[in-house]
Design a protein around this motif. Structure first.
Motif, PDB file in Angstrom:
ATOM      1  N   HIS A 137      31.789  39.809  43.752  1.00 24.79           N
ATOM      2  CA  HIS A 137      31.997  38.449  43.235  1.00 24.79           C
ATOM      3  C   HIS A 137      33.022  37.708  44.094  1.00 24.79           C
ATOM      4  O   HIS A 137      32.819  36.528  44.438  1.00 24.79           O
ATOM      5  N   ALA A 138      34.093  38.392  44.455  1.00 28.26           N
ATOM      6  CA  ALA A 138      35.130  37.764  45.271  1.00 28.26           C
ATOM      7  C   ALA A 138      34.590  37.367  46.641  1.00 28.26           C
ATOM      8  O   ALA A 138      34.899  36.289  47.161  1.00 28.26           O
ATOM      9  N   VAL A 192      32.671  34.183  46.223  1.00 30.56           N
ATOM     10  CA  VAL A 192      33.535  33.023  45.984  1.00 30.56           C
ATOM     11  C   VAL A 192      34.125  32.490  47.290  1.00 30.56           C
ATOM     12  O   VAL A 192      34.222  31.268  47.490  1.00 30.56           O
ATOM     13  N   ASN A 199      42.503  38.177  46.949  1.00 30.47           N
ATOM     14  CA  ASN A 199      43.289  39.380  46.679  1.00 30.47           C
ATOM     15  C   ASN A 199      42.436  40.617  46.394  1.00 30.47           C
ATOM     16  O   ASN A 199      42.713  41.694  46.942  1.00 30.47           O
ATOM     17  N   PRO A 200      41.390  40.527  45.541  1.00 31.08           N
ATOM     18  CA  PRO A 200      40.546  41.719  45.330  1.00 31.08           C
ATOM     19  C   PRO A 200      39.912  42.244  46.616  1.00 31.08           C
ATOM     20  O   PRO A 200      39.719  43.451  46.767  1.00 31.08           O
ATOM     21  N   LEU A 255      42.797  32.922  44.960  1.00 25.49           N
ATOM     22  CA  LEU A 255      42.958  33.999  43.984  1.00 25.49           C
ATOM     23  C   LEU A 255      41.980  35.142  44.227  1.00 25.49           C
ATOM     24  O   LEU A 255      42.324  36.313  44.050  1.00 25.49           O
ATOM     25  N   GLU A 256      40.755  34.801  44.645  1.00 24.73           N
ATOM     26  CA  GLU A 256      39.738  35.836  44.836  1.00 24.73           C
ATOM     27  C   GLU A 256      39.902  36.574  46.163  1.00 24.73           C
ATOM     28  O   GLU A 256      39.225  37.578  46.405  1.00 24.73           O
ATOM     29  N   ARG A 285      33.457  43.434  41.087  1.00 25.93           N
ATOM     30  CA  ARG A 285      34.534  42.454  41.250  1.00 25.93           C
ATOM     31  C   ARG A 285      34.691  42.067  42.723  1.00 25.93           C
ATOM     32  O   ARG A 285      34.879  40.896  43.058  1.00 25.93           O
ATOM     33  N   THR A 286      34.599  43.059  43.598  1.00 22.58           N
ATOM     34  CA  THR A 286      34.702  42.786  45.035  1.00 22.58           C
ATOM     35  C   THR A 286      33.543  41.921  45.504  1.00 22.58           C
ATOM     36  O   THR A 286      33.730  40.969  46.274  1.00 22.58           O
ATOM     37  N   LYS A 317      40.423  28.789  43.702  1.00 21.88           N
ATOM     38  CA  LYS A 317      39.586  29.945  43.346  1.00 21.88           C
ATOM     39  C   LYS A 317      39.516  30.933  44.509  1.00 21.88           C
ATOM     40  O   LYS A 317      39.646  32.146  44.328  1.00 21.88           O
ATOM     41  N   GLN A 318      39.320  30.407  45.712  1.00 23.43           N
ATOM     42  CA  GLN A 318      39.214  31.270  46.887  1.00 23.43           C
ATOM     43  C   GLN A 318      40.521  31.990  47.159  1.00 23.43           C
ATOM     44  O   GLN A 318      40.526  33.160  47.553  1.00 23.43           O
ATOM     45  N   LYS A 337      50.640  39.004  43.816  1.00 24.08           N
ATOM     46  CA  LYS A 337      49.528  38.521  42.985  1.00 24.08           C
ATOM     47  C   LYS A 337      50.038  37.553  41.923  1.00 24.08           C
ATOM     48  O   LYS A 337      49.453  36.488  41.692  1.00 24.08           O
TER      49      LYS A 337
END
Length: 288
Positions: A249-250, A253, A139-140, A136-137, A246-247, A133-134, A110
């Motif tokens: 939102h990811a 994204v 990972n969640p 980084l997102e 959070r998931t 952005k994609q 990460k």
């Protein structure tokens, strides 16, 4: 032990190297919350199992601005070395994160991605691109669907992953590829004592509102065999309801829209409901 081995050093190679001197140096550094140590080009990382203020924006900028050789061992230094070699030599670079369960591979990966994304942002881009952005997102999502609590680790990756990040000649991220393999599929139907199923099951049970649960025929986690075998429904310090948001939102994204997300939740709900099916052996005697 050689007298040189009694002093803390950044690189174990500078010791009169032996197993004892290497372990002593790493142990003494660890006691001082210095979790990174070089052994040549290899970075040894020891999981502190607590938050340390060593991943701040200021620390990141320091490794971007100054020669990494002049700074203490750090995962940012490894990332900077790989990035600089790629740009200067025009050759592909690899960073291998290895270790036993709980060693910190997930967090190290990460931090590498965060650092590489920050480097890309310094290469002539005014803001973080959609691709970054994609990346980084992602990972969640991987953690939600592929990580679980074990007796040794609250966020253990139950699969392997191979991540490729593609840069242009200016050092800007242009795309990425994430391949996963060897997922521990058996965990879906069985968990050992003090262990949990994959995070996503607990997230949906905590995060869905009552109307969403009704639509999926779901109730509370106490009613589902697949999330109760380990007798460990919660992780200390982790809010599954918050993690669910959070998931979600990811997922948005990376381009998974609401209808697709509902389909995913329907499949997960179906798995939980299937876990409640029981079979009874019936002996039939035929009379003639």
């Amino acid at each position: 032990m050689h007298p040189s081995s009694l002093y803390l050093v950044d690189d174990n190679i500078t010791l009169e190297l032996s197993e004892a001197s290497l372990l002593h140096n790493c142990r003494q550094r660890y006691k001082k919350d210095i979790v990174y140590t070089w052994t040549g080009s290899i970075l040894i990382s020891i999981n502190p199992y607590k938050q340390l203020p060593i991943y701040t924006h200021e620390t990141m900028e320091k490794y971007m601005r100054l020669p990494w050789q002049s700074l203490p061992p750090h995962v940012f230094a490894t990332s900077q070395k790989a990035f600089s070699s790629m740009k200067n030599e025009f050759k592909n670079q690899s960073i291998v994160c290895s270790g036993e369960s709980g060693a910190g591979k997930t967090e190290a990966t990460k931090m590498i991605l965060i650092y590489l994304t920050a480097l890309s942002g310094q290469s002539g881009q005014s803001k973080v691109s959609e691709v970054e952005k994609q990346l980084l997102e992602a990972n969640p999502i991987l953690e939600a669907f592929g990580n679980a609590k074990t007796v040794r680790n609250n966020n253990s990756s139950r699969f392997g992953k191979f991540i490729q990040v593609f840069f242009d000649s200016h050092g800007r991220i242009q795309g990425a590829s994430i391949q996963n393999y060897l997922l521990e599929k058996a965990r879906v139907v069985y968990q050992a004592p003090e262990e949990r199923n994959y995070h996503i099951f607990y997230q949906i049970l905590a995060g869905l509102d009552s109307s969403e649960k009704d639509a999926l025929c779901l109730t509370s986690h106490d009613d589902y065999f697949y999330v109760n075998q380990g007798n460990c429904p919660q992780i200390e310090g982790v809010d599954d309801k918050e993690e669910y948001q959070r998931t979600k939102h990811a997922l948005s994204v990376i381009g998974i829209d609401q209808p697709e997300q509902k389909s995913v939740m329907s499949v997960l709900a179906g798995i939980l409901l299937i876990g409640g099916i029981t079979f009874k052996k019936v002996i039939r005697i035929l009379l003639r």
